[in-house]
Design an enzyme around this catalytic site. Sequence first.
Site, PDB file in Angstrom:
ATOM      1  N   LYS A 212     -38.037  38.115  -3.021  1.00 26.00           N
ATOM      2  CA  LYS A 212     -38.012  39.483  -2.384  1.00 26.00           C
ATOM      3  C   LYS A 212     -37.021  40.230  -3.027  1.00 26.00           C
ATOM      4  CE  LYS A 212     -36.724  41.730   1.865  1.00 26.00           C
ATOM      5  NZ  LYS A 212     -36.580  41.596   3.330  1.00 26.00           N
ATOM      6  N   GLU A 218     -31.611  29.857  -6.993  1.00 29.74           N
ATOM      7  CA  GLU A 218     -32.592  28.727  -7.290  1.00 29.74           C
ATOM      8  C   GLU A 218     -33.926  29.098  -7.764  1.00 29.74           C
ATOM      9  OE1 GLU A 218     -30.908  29.886  -4.532  1.00 29.74           O
ATOM     10  OE2 GLU A 218     -30.296  28.073  -3.386  1.00 29.74           O
ATOM     11  N   GLY A 273     -37.804  37.817   4.957  1.00 31.51           N
ATOM     12  CA  GLY A 273     -38.465  36.782   4.157  1.00 31.51           C
ATOM     13  C   GLY A 273     -39.225  35.620   4.963  1.00 31.51           C
ATOM     14  N   ARG A 274     -38.650  35.110   6.273  1.00 27.82           N
ATOM     15  CA  ARG A 274     -39.359  34.340   6.858  1.00 27.82           C
ATOM     16  C   ARG A 274     -40.390  34.886   7.859  1.00 27.82           C
ATOM     17  NH1 ARG A 274     -34.349  35.768   8.360  1.00 27.82           N
ATOM     18  NH2 ARG A 274     -33.735  36.585  10.333  1.00 27.82           N
ATOM     19  N   GLU A 359     -33.078  30.856  11.742  1.00 24.22           N
ATOM     20  CA  GLU A 359     -32.460  31.735  11.089  1.00 24.22           C
ATOM     21  C   GLU A 359     -32.510  33.062  12.063  1.00 24.22           C
ATOM     22  OE1 GLU A 359     -32.193  31.970   6.383  1.00 24.22           O
ATOM     23  OE2 GLU A 359     -34.105  32.942   6.880  1.00 24.22           O
ATOM     24  N   HIS A 390     -43.594   6.603  16.583  1.00 21.74           N
ATOM     25  CA  HIS A 390     -43.153   5.453  16.025  1.00 21.74           C
ATOM     26  C   HIS A 390     -41.638   5.390  15.428  1.00 21.74           C
ATOM     27  CE1 HIS A 390     -47.263   3.481  16.666  1.00 21.74           C
ATOM     28  NE2 HIS A 390     -47.574   4.832  16.568  1.00 21.74           N
ATOM     29  N   LYS A 518     -23.212  30.738  -0.254  1.00 23.29           N
ATOM     30  CA  LYS A 518     -23.507  31.037  -1.359  1.00 23.29           C
ATOM     31  C   LYS A 518     -22.448  31.782  -2.305  1.00 23.29           C
ATOM     32  CE  LYS A 518     -28.018  33.303  -0.059  1.00 23.29           C
ATOM     33  NZ  LYS A 518     -28.875  34.495  -0.164  1.00 23.29           N
TER      34      LYS A 518
HETATM   35  C1  G6Q Z   1     -35.523  34.329   5.157  1.00 22.03           C
HETATM   36  C2  G6Q Z   1     -34.385  34.515   4.363  1.00 22.03           C
HETATM   37  C3  G6Q Z   1     -34.424  33.351   3.215  1.00 22.03           C
HETATM   38  C4  G6Q Z   1     -35.049  34.036   1.894  1.00 22.03           C
HETATM   39  C5  G6Q Z   1     -34.659  33.215   0.633  1.00 22.03           C
HETATM   40  C6  G6Q Z   1     -35.215  33.960  -0.464  1.00 22.03           C
HETATM   41  O1  G6Q Z   1     -35.738  35.196   6.100  1.00 22.03           O
HETATM   42  O2  G6Q Z   1     -33.776  35.593   4.222  1.00 22.03           O
HETATM   43  O3  G6Q Z   1     -34.928  32.388   3.512  1.00 22.03           O
HETATM   44  O4  G6Q Z   1     -36.399  34.238   1.896  1.00 22.03           O
HETATM   45  O5  G6Q Z   1     -33.513  33.265   0.615  1.00 22.03           O
HETATM   46  O6  G6Q Z   1     -35.068  35.011  -0.925  1.00 22.03           O
HETATM   47  P1  G6Q Z   1     -35.714  35.662  -1.856  1.00 22.03           P
HETATM   48  O7  G6Q Z   1     -37.026  35.896  -1.389  1.00 22.03           O
HETATM   49  O8  G6Q Z   1     -35.062  37.066  -1.947  1.00 22.03           O
HETATM   50  O9  G6Q Z   1     -35.673  35.008  -3.370  1.00 22.03           O
END
Ligand code: G6Q
Length: 555
Positions: A212, A218, A273-274, A359, A390, A518
């Site tokens: 996003k 990463e 994002g989520r 989150e 199990h 971070k």
């Molecule tokens: C979700 C969070 C988080 C996010 C990631 C990736 O709600 O904000 O999991 O999706 O940190 O972020 P980017 O899509 O910006 O790389």
Amino acid sequence: MANAQSFTCPTDLPSWKALAAHAQQLKTRHIKDLFVADDARFTKFSLELPGLLLDYSKNLLTDETKSALLALAKESDVEGWRAKMFAGEHINATEDRAVMHVALRDKSANPIMIDGLDVRPAINAELERMRKLTHKVRSGEWLGYTGKTITDVVSIGIGGSNLGPLMVTEGLNAYSDKRLKMHYVSNVDGVQIAEVLAELNPETVLFVISSKTFTTQETMTNAKTAEQWFMVVAKSHAAIAKHFVAVSTNRKLVTAFGIAEENIFDMWDWVGGRFSLWSAIGLPIALSLGYEVFDELLQGAYEMDQHFLNAPLDKNAPVMMALVGIWNSNFLGYPAQALLPYDQCLNRFPAYMQQAEMESNGKSVNWAGEKLSYRSAPLIWGEVGINGQHAFYQMLHQGTDIIPADFIGSVESNINVPSHHDILMANFFAQSQALMQGIDADQVRRELTTKGMPAARIEEIVEHKVHRGNRPTNTLLLPRVDAKTLGSLIALYEHKIFVQGIIWRIHSFDQWGVELGKVLAAGIQPELAPENAVNPKHDASTRHLIEFYKKAKQL
Ligand code: G6Q
């Protein structure tokens, strides 16, 4: 900002006080006795929706509990907040944004207004671009830089830009024609990308870089590694346009990375994002399963949105699940919530929902920034139930903590292997029954006596075999895990999260708690270089750990 108005703390609401008093009485009861006392219990405490049965009768609750919980929803103005979310108001107040993942799957033809703009044309345009790209790649029309068709897709992204597509493509694998092999890279640990790239040919791979913000370390590190790997063989920047596409809100950074304009898929800041798998972040889903299947997923979610919007609160599945969760956590004091799918297709569902819930609702201040005096999100965790049986079910049955659980199963398996599904489902039904009923000392004695065990030995072990039961569960039963039912299931939990956040008066749609780590990592990273010193201001533990790491690395 939308939430900055005055509000009543939930603990001051009459319904909260009534529930707190009521919980003291109910804590002395056993769920199995509530079943004996009320023949209509299942009917009263279950809901049947098209494509979903929700049974919440195996919880320690009565008619009185349900009425008081519904009063809590009313007094918290869940309906008003729901209307605000669907109207595109800035209910994500700390980030000053609308929360409109529901817009992405809105199948009506009505305008969708966000910040004075109808966003439907933009959503439809991106969906159409996704459809076209998917068709081109899957049909073999899209050719790599040497004229070969695409055989593999590598989705690079993390968190919300990874877990949803990964969960859905794995879950619906039975519906894939396997034309494209899917790979996911999220971890910045080079092991993951190295293993993925090792089996690929640059001429036949398509990378989807999903971020996003397009700043996530990463993802950017993995994207650069992928690009370098590709360029070693392709040796031409022009070739990148045939092998890299991106999904982001940040066109500028994507273009600077070298990805062609026409390969950029837009998303918007009003999609968290989520909650983003419904946007172009879902591109890997469409590539793997076909656009039509992705569209079915949207349809399923839309139907759940309509149910959430229109069903009365007492017949509203997300609302009832939210209320039962609040009852278990805030009033009965249970500290966690397990998600236990009995369907291999939902293998990743607990991990996905863990992010969505924790989150969103893992917060400890209310809308006004005041410290909460009550629990917000419990610990959400889980695993495919039959494997859990199990492993950790021992604790669910006999541990000192009571962990409410959601059992999720399906009537039909996606792949019918004779006799398997009924074995699976017999366990599914038995486990929630066992958790609820338990087995008392007299029953244990009777069973062991029947087996011929001497009385003295029985007395030695009887208490170890007692299951006290009274452990609450919800059961969700789907016809099968297909795109539509999965879409509905995800949306069901999304709205449950929303309702709980409103009742707790917390900001569900920000995630400031992931920032501090971070920032500190960015400071530590240069210290790891041999030529740089470790910051003496670190606490002694962190300083020694870094020094140990650096010394060991040089040996
Ligand atoms: C979700 C969070 C988080 C996010 C990631 C990736 O709600 O904000 O999991 O999706 O940190 O972020 P980017 O899509 O910006 O790389």
